[in-house]
Design a protein around this motif. Structure first.
Motif, PDB file in Angstrom:
ATOM      1  N   ILE A  70       0.860  -1.191   0.000  1.00  0.00           N
ATOM      2  CA  ILE A  70       0.000   0.000   0.000  1.00  0.00           C
ATOM      3  C   ILE A  70       0.889   1.231   0.000  1.00  0.00           C
ATOM      4  O   ILE A  70       1.738   1.401   0.888  1.00  0.00           O
ATOM      5  CB  ILE A  70      -0.931   0.028   1.228  1.00  0.00           C
ATOM      6  CG1 ILE A  70      -1.789  -1.243   1.278  1.00  0.00           C
ATOM      7  CG2 ILE A  70      -1.828   1.280   1.201  1.00  0.00           C
ATOM      8  CD1 ILE A  70      -2.680  -1.333   2.500  1.00  0.00           C
ATOM      9  N   VAL A  72       0.941   5.544  -0.435  1.00  0.00           N
ATOM     10  CA  VAL A  72       0.149   6.770  -0.362  1.00  0.00           C
ATOM     11  C   VAL A  72       0.994   7.906  -0.916  1.00  0.00           C
ATOM     12  O   VAL A  72       2.152   8.097  -0.505  1.00  0.00           O
ATOM     13  CB  VAL A  72      -0.268   7.090   1.089  1.00  0.00           C
ATOM     14  CG1 VAL A  72      -1.174   8.330   1.121  1.00  0.00           C
ATOM     15  CG2 VAL A  72      -0.978   5.897   1.713  1.00  0.00           C
ATOM     16  N   LYS A 136     -10.316  -4.268  -4.105  1.00  0.00           N
ATOM     17  CA  LYS A 136      -9.229  -3.299  -3.970  1.00  0.00           C
ATOM     18  C   LYS A 136      -9.769  -1.869  -3.999  1.00  0.00           C
ATOM     19  O   LYS A 136      -9.292  -1.007  -3.254  1.00  0.00           O
ATOM     20  CB  LYS A 136      -8.195  -3.499  -5.084  1.00  0.00           C
ATOM     21  CG  LYS A 136      -7.334  -4.731  -4.915  1.00  0.00           C
ATOM     22  CD  LYS A 136      -6.046  -4.651  -5.710  1.00  0.00           C
ATOM     23  CE  LYS A 136      -6.278  -4.396  -7.170  1.00  0.00           C
ATOM     24  NZ  LYS A 136      -4.999  -4.362  -7.931  1.00  0.00           N
ATOM     25  N   GLN A 137     -10.763  -1.619  -4.847  1.00  0.00           N
ATOM     26  CA  GLN A 137     -11.312  -0.266  -4.922  1.00  0.00           C
ATOM     27  C   GLN A 137     -12.013   0.108  -3.627  1.00  0.00           C
ATOM     28  O   GLN A 137     -11.917   1.252  -3.163  1.00  0.00           O
ATOM     29  CB  GLN A 137     -12.280  -0.164  -6.103  1.00  0.00           C
ATOM     30  CG  GLN A 137     -12.783   1.252  -6.361  1.00  0.00           C
ATOM     31  CD  GLN A 137     -11.655   2.236  -6.607  1.00  0.00           C
ATOM     32  OE1 GLN A 137     -10.790   1.994  -7.445  1.00  0.00           O
ATOM     33  NE2 GLN A 137     -11.650   3.339  -5.856  1.00  0.00           N
ATOM     34  N   VAL A 140      -9.334   0.974  -1.224  1.00  0.00           N
ATOM     35  CA  VAL A 140      -8.789   2.293  -1.553  1.00  0.00           C
ATOM     36  C   VAL A 140      -9.720   3.389  -1.049  1.00  0.00           C
ATOM     37  O   VAL A 140      -9.278   4.394  -0.450  1.00  0.00           O
ATOM     38  CB  VAL A 140      -8.574   2.417  -3.076  1.00  0.00           C
ATOM     39  CG1 VAL A 140      -8.342   3.883  -3.463  1.00  0.00           C
ATOM     40  CG2 VAL A 140      -7.398   1.569  -3.519  1.00  0.00           C
ATOM     41  N   ASP A 141     -11.024   3.237  -1.278  1.00  0.00           N
ATOM     42  CA  ASP A 141     -11.990   4.247  -0.823  1.00  0.00           C
ATOM     43  C   ASP A 141     -11.955   4.387   0.698  1.00  0.00           C
ATOM     44  O   ASP A 141     -12.034   5.514   1.228  1.00  0.00           O
ATOM     45  CB  ASP A 141     -13.396   3.866  -1.279  1.00  0.00           C
ATOM     46  CG  ASP A 141     -13.556   3.929  -2.788  1.00  0.00           C
ATOM     47  OD1 ASP A 141     -12.736   4.603  -3.440  1.00  0.00           O
ATOM     48  OD2 ASP A 141     -14.497   3.291  -3.311  1.00  0.00           O
ATOM     49  N   GLU A 144      -8.771   6.278   1.625  1.00  0.00           N
ATOM     50  CA  GLU A 144      -8.868   7.681   1.219  1.00  0.00           C
ATOM     51  C   GLU A 144      -9.706   8.474   2.210  1.00  0.00           C
ATOM     52  O   GLU A 144      -9.374   9.617   2.568  1.00  0.00           O
ATOM     53  CB  GLU A 144      -9.456   7.793  -0.182  1.00  0.00           C
ATOM     54  CG  GLU A 144      -8.472   7.470  -1.292  1.00  0.00           C
ATOM     55  CD  GLU A 144      -9.074   7.673  -2.666  1.00  0.00           C
ATOM     56  OE1 GLU A 144     -10.312   7.845  -2.744  1.00  0.00           O
ATOM     57  OE2 GLU A 144      -8.321   7.655  -3.662  1.00  0.00           O
ATOM     58  N   ILE A 156      -4.095   6.624  -3.304  1.00  0.00           N
ATOM     59  CA  ILE A 156      -3.810   5.325  -2.692  1.00  0.00           C
ATOM     60  C   ILE A 156      -3.628   4.280  -3.791  1.00  0.00           C
ATOM     61  O   ILE A 156      -4.411   4.225  -4.746  1.00  0.00           O
ATOM     62  CB  ILE A 156      -4.943   4.879  -1.748  1.00  0.00           C
ATOM     63  CG1 ILE A 156      -5.402   6.035  -0.868  1.00  0.00           C
ATOM     64  CG2 ILE A 156      -4.523   3.662  -0.934  1.00  0.00           C
ATOM     65  CD1 ILE A 156      -4.373   6.537   0.094  1.00  0.00           C
ATOM     66  N   ASN A 157      -2.609   3.466  -3.642  1.00  0.00           N
ATOM     67  CA  ASN A 157      -2.402   2.348  -4.561  1.00  0.00           C
ATOM     68  C   ASN A 157      -2.231   1.071  -3.751  1.00  0.00           C
ATOM     69  O   ASN A 157      -1.394   1.006  -2.843  1.00  0.00           O
ATOM     70  CB  ASN A 157      -1.171   2.580  -5.441  1.00  0.00           C
ATOM     71  CG  ASN A 157      -0.963   1.456  -6.445  1.00  0.00           C
ATOM     72  OD1 ASN A 157      -0.331   0.445  -6.146  1.00  0.00           O
ATOM     73  ND2 ASN A 157      -1.496   1.636  -7.647  1.00  0.00           N
ATOM     74  N   ILE A 158      -3.030   0.044  -4.089  1.00  0.00           N
ATOM     75  CA  ILE A 158      -2.983  -1.236  -3.368  1.00  0.00           C
ATOM     76  C   ILE A 158      -2.741  -2.358  -4.377  1.00  0.00           C
ATOM     77  O   ILE A 158      -3.393  -2.415  -5.425  1.00  0.00           O
ATOM     78  CB  ILE A 158      -4.297  -1.504  -2.594  1.00  0.00           C
ATOM     79  CG1 ILE A 158      -4.528  -0.423  -1.538  1.00  0.00           C
ATOM     80  CG2 ILE A 158      -4.273  -2.888  -1.945  1.00  0.00           C
ATOM     81  CD1 ILE A 158      -5.841  -0.582  -0.786  1.00  0.00           C
TER      82      ILE A 158
END
Length: 288
Positions: A70, A72, A136-137, A140-141, A144, A156-158
């Motif tokens: 993860i 940021v 994953k989305q 991410v939400d 965030e 954010i990237n996971i």
């Protein structure tokens, strides 16, 4: 009852002449192309030209035991630094020799988060977050929303870095395969294993999935197109694809050593009888 030796020999000679033909017919049947080795055979049926559309919205969900990276980022790198784990270095031994010893180098790697048995990770600053069963989305939400309270417009990237599938049974290259994409199908997995062997049972391919500690087993028939619409057509991380052997196909595909020995014996006996009968016929013809 009087037995006509001449007629008996004629009949025997006729039967022996038919024996090679019967033997050839047997060989042709034994060497015939096995059926049920072609995929999606019903696609030739006009009624099957339009396959039920699969759920293209399939997205894998984060599972217990997943390893996540993860990151940021934001316009101000310093503001998001507390949310990123430091990159770690670890020793890596090289094969190059230097003064009789192997050189020791270093490699860098991002630290990962392990989804624990309760489905949580412990994220810096934010604390414990439950990510299991989320896409994953969705994860991410969630991050965030948490980080936006402290940093403006975070990105954010996971990534799930231990996504893998295992293919076993009658395939050319059984094994466990890491998958870079989150969308992998049963056909993709079989492709990674270089397809089924001729001995693989294409009508009984199993997908084994661990669903929260419970084993789910689903069977596919690759000769039909119905499995395209199955919810198991797309695999999840750690799924197992198992291809059962088909002994009947194996026998049809090639002779076993026992079959070869039996065939050799039958051929030798047939040849011997044919020679003996020919000698007897010749002797009778000379005596007439």
């Amino acid at each position: 009852m009087e037995i006509n030796i001449s007629d008996l020999i004629k009949r025997t000679d006729m039967n022996l002449k038919l024996a090679p033909f019967a033997l050839c017919l047997y060989l042709l049947c034994a060497c015939s192309t096995p059926k049920n080795i072609t995929y999606f055979q019903d696609l030739n049926n006009p009624d099957k030209q339009s396959i039920t559309q699969q759920n293209n919205q399939f997205v894998p969900r984060i599972c217990v035991g997943d390893l996540l990276t993860i990151t940021v980022s934001a316009l101000d790198p310093a503001a998001v630094a507390p949310f990123n784990l430091p990159v770690v270095s670890y020793p890596k031994q090289t094969e190059q020799m230097f003064n009789g010893t192997k050189e020791i180098g270093t490699s860098q790697a991002m630290q990962t988060y392990t989804v624990d048995s309760e489905g949580n990770i412990n994220f810096p600053v934010v604390g414990k977050l439950k990510l299991a069963d989320k896409t994953k989305q969705e994860a991410v939400d969630l991050l965030e929303n948490k980080i936006s309270e402290l940093v403006k417009d975070p990105i954010i990237n996971i990534q799930i870095i231990n996504f893998k599938v295992t293919v076993l049974g009658e395939v050319l290259k059984p094994g466990t395969y890491p998958v870079n994409s989150d969308r992998v199908t049963v056909l993709d997995a079989l492709g990674l294993a270089s397809d089924l062997t001729i001995h693989g049972n294409r009508t009984n391919v199993k997908v084994i999935r661990d669903n929260n500690g419970k084993q789910e087993v689903v069977t596919f028939d690759l000769t039909k197109s119905d499995f395209f619409s199955s919810p198991y057509f797309y695999l999840q991380q750690n799924d197992i694809v198992y291809v059962e052997p088909n002994d009947k196909r194996k026998t049809q595909a090639r002779y076993s050593q026992t079959d070869q020995v039996d065939l050799s014996v039958i051929t030798a006996i047939t040849s011997s009888i044919s020679v003996i009968a020919s000698v007897i016929v010749s002797i009778i013809a000379v005596n007439k």
